[in-house]
Each structure stands twice: as C-alpha cells, then as structure tokens.
Design an enzyme around this catalytic site. Structure first.
Site: not given
Length: 513
Positions: A200-201, A263
């Site tokens: 999950d960036h 996110h």
C-alpha cells in the site's frame, strides 16, 4: 516477522535501526506495464543514486512482449528520465542498467518458468545474489493465481538453504471479503504469510511513517492522544482529477473500495493504534489489527446516517470546464458508482470512546491533498473563551501529500495595546527542515521488502477485517431494496451538501484545506 537470515552491517551499527537489504534478484511480472515504468524502476534508480541498493541487486523483467535486454533497458531509461525524482546521471544509469535483464514469456507458459529458473541460477553464480529472490506481481489480480501456480510448480517459491524467497502483491487485493479471502488462500498456498508483502504505497510516504514517531517519541502528544482531549479526527484525501482513463476499473470499484478500504483505513489505524511493544513488524501490525477489530460496524439503516456517497456532475476545476462522471470514457450508462464518500467512524475502545473519525475521499474536488487533522477540545470558557468571543480550537495537521509536513494551530495575542487573539501556526516542512526531497513511497517499500521488514505492508487478517467493514456498506448500497441516495455534486466543489449536514448534526464542520 523478519527473516532470521537477514543480516545487519556491523559498520552501520548505531547509525540505522533497520536490517540492511541483502543482494537479491527482483523479478517483476508485468515488466512492460505502467507501474514498472512510472514507479518501480525510477524508485530503484533513486535508491542506487542514494547508495541504498544492495550490491549485486539484479532486476529481471518478466512479460509477454518480444524484447531484447537492450530494448528493455532503453525504454526504462526514457521512463526514468521522465519520472525519477532525481535527474538521471548518464554514468550512474549506465552502471545501473547493467543489472537489468528481460525475460520473455507468457504468464501461463510452464517452459518460460523453467527457463527463468535456469536464468536465476546463472545470475546467482555471476552476480552474487546468493539465491535470494523477490517476486513482484505488477499485474492484475486475476493473473496472480496463474503466476503463483507456476512459481510453485518449478520450486521458485522455496528458498535454498541460507537464502530467502518473497513475493510482493499489488492492490487491489480483492473486491470484497470473499474474493480477498480466496486471494489470500492462493498466495499463502505458495508463499508463507511472513514472506508475503501486500503493498500500500500510502504507508511508504514519509509523513505516514512519521505518525508513530510523532506520537510515541514526543512526550507532549501521547498523554493528550485520547477521548479526554481530542474532540474528533478528520482524514481527507481529495483529488482535482477525474477517472483519467481508468473508467473501466473505477466503475467497478468506486471510491469506497478504491481508497477507503486500504489507504484511508491504514492512516486511521496509524492514528488510532496503541503503542506497540517494539518495532517488530508483527508487533506494529498487531496493534493496527486491534483498531480495525474495534471499529463499530455500520450496518443496514445506519449506513444512510453515517455514510454519504456522491458522484461528480459537470463543473469547473481550476477554471477549466470538465464533464460529469457519467460522460467520462468507459463508464456504464446510468452508473451508480460513487466518486465521493464520507464516513463517520467510531472506534469502540477505551482510548477513543465517542470520538468520531470523519473520513472523506473524492474526485473532482477543488485541490489535491491528503491529510490527517486532530481536532482538540476547546479550552474552558473561563478567561478568553467568553460567550461573545469564541476562538478556534487547537488542531494538529499531518500532511501526507503534497506539501509533506506537520502543523499545529494555536491561539496567540496580536501585538498591540488591546487584547486581540488570533490563530497562528507552528509549521514543519520536510523539504525545508531536512534540505532534501522526501523519497518516493516505492523506494522505501522496495527496500523494506529486500530487508525482510514487513512493518509497512498489510497482513492477511488486517486486509480481511477491513473488507468485512466495507462490505456491510456496499451491501446497503447495492443489495438493498431502498438504498441510500447517491448525491450529485458539481465538479470543483467540496462534495455533496449531505456530507456537510452529517457533520452539522454533531455540531462540527469539515476543515478547509
């Protein structure tokens, strides 16, 4: 869990608090795709430029198109010059590209994997990668099973003695709880959970990583981080852009599944979690899982009360006229997919009893920003907060993007003979304070995967619990005889009025970004 065979460089002891990445071969499935060109290879180049890549790191691109090593390298160079945060230096790139190779094969071709085994063995012998393999699935989720099955069939999922084998899985990780559970079974039947890295960036961004440091390394914050002193929390992710050519995917996902499930719930967990016993990956993730378990479910008729969904209509963003969602390319006629969602979330534990977390995300909003705003309770109306003069509450803002930093709003007396109080900010900016740009999220995440540090990656139970919470809302929207209203809002506005009304019922307003 950190692999036992990850080693620490004694020369750096006391200077860093992480295991040092070991030489390995990074195999990227889907190597001709957008993610590889825009994010992965520029991230690897930047790590090399900063001197953080392990010596001997080798990149093997695995894809269907017919290319030579030289063609592949040339395309990656052009992409890196366009997307890298640092200017690409000719000499450094020349050295870097010598570690990049291309392996042409269909994802379902068993012979392609057999020849991959032979090539990786040669790389180990020639480049000293020691049998360490990191597989990156930069492909659509429906292709995961096929790739993993072939990796398992040829034994690439099992590391040799003294080596390791890990897999990085990109989002979206499932579309609901059943699909996520099935996907987890597929992945874990090939790689053990401790060797599985769900990326999950958002968690790779510097400010997201700094949330724990802010809370647990500064004694002035943690004693106030509870329902006694905090009135509410707002987490916002706004985008001025529309679906931008992703209509086919976005129309099947929507804002809730595309952003909130991963996110924004990750940011909520970092904000709300208890202090971990140590910084081991599972210690941190254990505390995040406790937060997700404590989120009060929003079920049935409660969805209309605590969740607002919207869809942008035609309007103007930054002075430019833009079409409505239904007029975008590859959007189904009469689509009910939400491009905006706002939620009122309660966490049922001792720390956060009755403190609402307001979470919102939307497309075609006036500006792009992601932030967490901690709104503290007001001072008692004894001295300055009289009935006639009300002052702003203290707010701690953690800016995730674009202007990464932290600010604290407080009250101060203006110079002069009269007592006039105005809000002021104490502002911290990463760029100006440390004199260098923050690394891209993928740089940190790739390095962590090479180091065997899974702290910033989602664990299986966390993913499934998040989907369980989201599915109840999706069921109320799409499986109910009387679904909640899908509110339209003009592009360039801050979303539907119903979201403002949701906060107004609690006597609160959205923070202006």
């Amino acid at each position: 869990m950190t692999d036992k065979n990850s080693s620490t460089n004694p020369l750096r002891e006391g200077l860093v608090s992480r295991t040092v990445a070991q030489p390995c071969t990074l195999v990227i499935f889907g190597a001709t795709g957008d993610l590889t060109h825009r994010k992965l290879v520029p991230a690897l180049y930047n790590l090399a430029a900063d001197g953080d890549l392990p010596s001997g790191l080798t990149v093997v691109g695995f894809a269907r198109r017919d290319k030579t090593d030289e063609q592949f390298r040339s395309e990656l160079e052009a992409a890196s010059r366009k997307f890298s945060r640092q200017t690409v230096q000719d000499a450094l790139w020349k050295n870097f590209e010598e570690s990049v190779f291309y392996h042409r094969s269909e994802f379902g071709d068993a012979e392609g994997y057999k020849s991959l085994v032979e090539r990786l063995d040669r790389i180990d012998a020639e480049r000293g990668t020691g049998g360490n393999r990191l597989f990156y699935l930069a492909v659509a989720p429906e292709q995961f099973g096929e790739i993993l099955e072939h990796l398992k069939a040829c034994g690439l999922n099992k590391a040799k003695e003294g080596s390791w084998a890990r897999v990085i899985v990109e989002k979206p990780f499932g579309t609901d709880l059943p699909s996520a559970s099935e996907l987890n079974q597929i992945v874990n039947s090939t790689f053990a959970e401790e060797h599985t890295y769900r990326i999950d960036h958002f968690l790779g961004k510097e400010t997201a990583q700094n949330i724990m440091v802010l809370r647990f390394a500064n004694a002035i914050f943690e004693p106030l981080w509870n329902h006694r002193y905090i009135d509410h929390v707002q987490i916002t992710a706004s985008e001025p852009l529309g679906v931008m050519g992703r209509g086919g995917y976005y129309d099947t996902a929507g804002a809730l599944r595309d952003m909130v499930q991963n996110h924004l719930l990750q940011l909520l967990c970092l904000t709300a979690m208890e202090p971990p016993t140590d910084l081991d990956a599972d210690s941190v993730r254990d505390e995040k899982v406790k937060v997700v378990r404590s989120i009060r479910p929003i079920i049935g008729n409660e969805v209309a009360k605590h969740v607002v969904r919207g869809q942008y209509a035609a309007g103007a963003v930054n002075g430019e006229n833009v079409p409505g969602y239904l007029d975008e390319e590859r959007i189904a006629e009469g689509s009910q997919t939400e491009t905006y969602v706002a939620l009122r979330i309660l966490i049922d534990n001792w720390r956060w009893a009755d403190v609402p977390f307001y979470v919102r995300v939307g497309k075609r909003l006036p500006k792009g920003a992601t932030e967490i705003a901690i709104q503290f309770k007001g001072a008692p109306p004894v001295l300055f907060n009289t009935d006639s003069v009300r002052h702003d509450h203290n707010v701690l803002v953690i800016r995730i993007q674009p202007d990464e930093g932290i600010s604290l709003r407080m009250e101060a007396k203006m110079p002069g003979a009269t007592l006039r109080i105005e809000p002021v900010k104490m502002d911290f900016h990463y760029g100006t304070s440390f004199g260098k740009a923050s690394p891209e999220a993928y740089e940190r995440l790739l390095l962590d995967a090479m180091s065997g540090d899974a702290t910033l990656f989602a664990r299986r139970d966390e993913v499934e619990l998040a989907w369980k919470f989201i599915d109840e809302i999706e069921h109320a929207w799409h499986d109910s005889n009387r679904p909640p209203t899908l509110h339209l809002y003009p592009a360039g506005s801050w979303g539907p009025h119903a979201a403002d009304e949701m906060l107004a019922r609690d006597g609160r307003t959205w923070r202006r970004l």
